[in-house]
Motif scaffolding. Sequence first.
Motif, mmCIF file in Angstrom:
data_model
loop_
_atom_site.group_PDB
_atom_site.id
_atom_site.type_symbol
_atom_site.label_atom_id
_atom_site.label_comp_id
_atom_site.label_asym_id
_atom_site.label_seq_id
_atom_site.Cartn_x
_atom_site.Cartn_y
_atom_site.Cartn_z
ATOM 1 N N GLY A 265 21.960 -0.082 -4.026
ATOM 2 C CA GLY A 265 21.501 -0.692 -2.879
ATOM 3 C C GLY A 265 19.779 -0.602 -2.744
ATOM 4 N N LYS A 266 19.135 -1.306 -2.001
ATOM 5 C CA LYS A 266 17.735 -1.283 -1.902
ATOM 6 C C LYS A 266 17.365 -1.921 -0.355
ATOM 7 C CE LYS A 266 15.190 -4.297 -4.048
ATOM 8 N NZ LYS A 266 14.205 -5.063 -2.827
ATOM 9 N N LEU A 267 16.309 -1.347 -0.035
ATOM 10 C CA LEU A 267 15.518 -1.848 1.156
ATOM 11 C C LEU A 267 15.076 -3.362 0.843
ATOM 12 C CD1 LEU A 267 13.168 1.057 2.011
ATOM 13 C CD2 LEU A 267 15.313 0.668 3.024
ATOM 14 N N VAL A 268 15.380 -4.029 2.228
ATOM 15 C CA VAL A 268 14.862 -5.384 1.995
ATOM 16 C C VAL A 268 13.609 -5.674 1.787
ATOM 17 C CG1 VAL A 268 16.813 -6.234 3.478
ATOM 18 C CG2 VAL A 268 14.734 -5.498 4.613
ATOM 19 N N TRP A 269 12.876 -6.654 1.292
ATOM 20 C CA TRP A 269 11.825 -6.860 0.772
ATOM 21 C C TRP A 269 10.569 -6.548 1.653
ATOM 22 C CZ3 TRP A 269 8.482 -6.629 -2.863
ATOM 23 C CH2 TRP A 269 7.109 -7.031 -2.602
ATOM 24 N N LYS A 270 10.657 -7.061 2.990
ATOM 25 C CA LYS A 270 9.715 -6.898 3.720
ATOM 26 C C LYS A 270 9.613 -5.257 4.373
ATOM 27 C CE LYS A 270 9.034 -11.170 6.128
ATOM 28 N NZ LYS A 270 9.297 -11.972 7.157
ATOM 29 N N VAL A 271 10.521 -4.594 4.122
ATOM 30 C CA VAL A 271 10.347 -3.044 3.965
ATOM 31 C C VAL A 271 10.333 -2.500 2.898
ATOM 32 C CG1 VAL A 271 11.605 -0.895 5.156
ATOM 33 C CG2 VAL A 271 12.022 -3.429 6.139
ATOM 34 N N ASP A 272 10.795 -2.873 1.884
ATOM 35 C CA ASP A 272 10.559 -2.274 0.653
ATOM 36 C C ASP A 272 9.052 -2.170 -0.010
ATOM 37 O OD1 ASP A 272 11.790 -1.720 -2.494
ATOM 38 O OD2 ASP A 272 10.381 -3.299 -2.648
ATOM 39 N N TRP A 273 8.465 -3.390 0.381
ATOM 40 C CA TRP A 273 6.912 -3.386 -0.427
ATOM 41 C C TRP A 273 6.198 -2.119 0.643
ATOM 42 C CZ3 TRP A 273 3.529 -8.319 0.098
ATOM 43 C CH2 TRP A 273 2.391 -8.193 -0.853
ATOM 44 N N PRO A 274 6.232 -2.166 1.917
ATOM 45 C CA PRO A 274 5.196 -1.031 2.531
ATOM 46 C C PRO A 274 5.827 0.233 2.224
ATOM 47 C CG PRO A 274 6.534 -2.422 4.236
ATOM 48 C CD PRO A 274 6.639 -3.009 2.953
ATOM 49 N N MET A 275 6.996 0.410 2.125
ATOM 50 C CA MET A 275 7.438 1.732 1.631
ATOM 51 C C MET A 275 6.811 2.105 0.375
ATOM 52 S SD MET A 275 9.703 3.325 -0.697
ATOM 53 C CE MET A 275 10.915 2.076 -1.456
ATOM 54 N N ARG A 276 6.845 1.179 -0.668
ATOM 55 C CA ARG A 276 6.261 1.646 -2.009
ATOM 56 C C ARG A 276 4.564 1.987 -1.735
ATOM 57 N NH1 ARG A 276 7.540 -3.030 -5.915
ATOM 58 N NH2 ARG A 276 9.301 -3.845 -4.789
ATOM 59 N N TRP A 277 3.901 1.068 -0.998
ATOM 60 C CA TRP A 277 2.435 1.436 -0.503
ATOM 61 C C TRP A 277 2.422 2.880 -0.208
ATOM 62 C CZ3 TRP A 277 1.716 -3.205 3.137
ATOM 63 C CH2 TRP A 277 1.749 -4.484 2.300
ATOM 64 N N ALA A 278 3.261 3.235 0.604
ATOM 65 C CA ALA A 278 3.326 4.614 1.258
ATOM 66 C C ALA A 278 3.556 5.622 0.184
ATOM 67 C CB ALA A 278 3.824 4.978 2.412
ATOM 68 N N TYR A 279 4.781 5.421 -0.533
ATOM 69 C CA TYR A 279 5.042 6.647 -1.629
ATOM 70 C C TYR A 279 4.282 6.612 -2.911
ATOM 71 C CZ TYR A 279 8.460 8.620 -4.896
ATOM 72 O OH TYR A 279 8.884 9.431 -6.068
ATOM 73 N N GLU A 280 3.725 5.236 -3.169
ATOM 74 C CA GLU A 280 2.701 5.748 -4.355
ATOM 75 C C GLU A 280 1.302 5.851 -4.038
ATOM 76 O OE1 GLU A 280 3.799 5.693 -7.236
ATOM 77 O OE2 GLU A 280 5.711 5.019 -7.287
ATOM 78 N N GLY A 281 0.760 5.721 -2.691
ATOM 79 C CA GLY A 281 -0.404 5.860 -2.235
ATOM 80 C C GLY A 281 -1.448 4.656 -2.732
ATOM 81 N N VAL A 282 -0.870 3.432 -2.697
ATOM 82 C CA VAL A 282 -1.505 2.376 -3.107
ATOM 83 C C VAL A 282 -2.988 2.100 -2.341
ATOM 84 C CG1 VAL A 282 -1.465 -0.170 -3.853
ATOM 85 C CG2 VAL A 282 0.594 1.124 -4.194
#
Length: 583
Positions: A265-282
């Motif tokens: 399963g996955k986080l919904v888009w509006k949560v998934d995108w900011p989660m990745r910003w934080a995880y990757e340090g974008v």
Amino acid sequence: MPIVAQSTETTDWVSRFAVEVIEESERRAPGKPVVVASGLSPSGPIHLGNLREVMTPHLVADEIRRRGHQVRHLISWDDYDRYRKVPNGIDGIDASWAEHIGKPLTSVPAPQGSAHPNWAEHFKAAMIDALAEMGVEFDGISQTAQYTSGVYRDQILHAMKHRGDIDAILDQYRTKKAPAGSAKKQSQKPVDEAELEAAEGSGAAGEDDGSSGAAGYFPYKPYCGRCEKDLTTVTAYDDDSTELAYTCTACGFSETVALNEFNRGKLVWKVDWPMRWAYEGVVFEPSGVDHSSPGSSFQVGGQIVGIFGGKQPIGPMYAFVGISGMAKMSSSKGGVPTPADALKIMEPQILRWLYARRRPNQSFKIAFDQEIQRLYDEWDKLDAKVADGSALPADIAAHSRAVRTAAGELPRTPRPMPYRTLASVADITAGAEDQTLRILSELDPTDPLSGLDEVRPRLDKAEAWINTQVPADQRTIVREEADAELLKSLDEQSQQSLRLLLDGLSERWSLDGLTHLVYGVPKVQAGFAADATPKELPAEIKTAQRSFFALLYHLLVGRDTGPRLPTLLLAVGQERVRRLLGE
């Protein structure tokens, strides 16, 4: 070791962003590589509009490398997204692919005849090859691999624990109902195209925000354990045990899983995108107009990213990229040109230049029609100005970004003859190499070609443009025999113009010579010198030239127009020209 290209002066948008991103990265993560990001969904052909999502951070990342800093350009392949609809205009699929709607893109079969294992890999492959040809260096991240291997497990559990906070942020942007008794219609803040399509796929306007129901709001959506589709509803969740219960509305399956062990399963888009910003340090990631309107993904993500302990990236909005004669591109509608299509008809330097010379918020078009010839003329003029030092600083910067990266120069055509000339020759010869070499060698007899490799790959691109983009009724077919009837009907002045041309052929048999000859015949007939300038001539001379050119086209190819006459004459060959013109 790669060659470190010299940094360009701070004269263009790329340099300005590079300086800002380097400074911001030092504030956020001092001493660590700068992280820029792009996101691509291989839901269908990845088109030239999507390419701006890659080229904007690529150009900035490359400038950062030129300045001696370490940088990572991440491309997140959103291949764990749901398959939303069956795209139009794609060979090897039919209506039966609709049965896969709702599954992850990596669980959908590739189009028939593909060498790739699934839908996502099929469409990723063409983009990866195109980016390699363009010199784009990146680190690819498969979101299927990230989610199914449990990489984001802690982030998912964190989002579920803070679902109330996420819901409160999202609620600020959801549809607002008019007060009871009010005649006003409902109003909704704009949402981006991806969100609309996600909602369309599920039939629920709030699908992209997450699952809301009697059990509350959840920012996570499981893929069904039976049918693999995301048409599921979370019915219960326990924060302590992480037990999650869901039911599938597609097949009726239900189960209870431990989310701290569950990877389907996955986080919904509006949560998934900011989660990745934080995880990757974008630090830098652009977003399209669709993602940048109030209430859409980028704006909402700027608030949600704090829940994950991160910051929103510097994120310029980029405008649409169009195609000459076509409306705004959408990969879900099919039939839109891709980077691979563009690279068949233009060299990678030209395609890079189109994205480098315009600021991200400026829209532009990519020419697949006759405009490509004008575009190449413009590029060749810029190339010459850069070489002689007369180009403007911003143009020099854009040119530099087109022809090289921090790793070195891109391969280029050793002898770049005019694209329109190469296209005309390819049109007339139908790709016959011996004829092509003969004609191109006669363009400048003082410096003939030793072989066609000198004009490749530009020659190949021009030939591909002729073969794929020029309609059959616009192709040039040289007459086999002279038009005896037309020749017989000519008045004395027309006959004299042909005689003047034929008399000068042998002496003027080169591109420059024939150019002077065909433009000079009407001047001489009117009593002026063949080399008289336009300022020295009456306006009627232009009319006479047009009439003369039309006559030549009719006698040579049976039409009013065609390739540039000097090129056409060289292509037809002197002996055949004399025969077709009645000698």
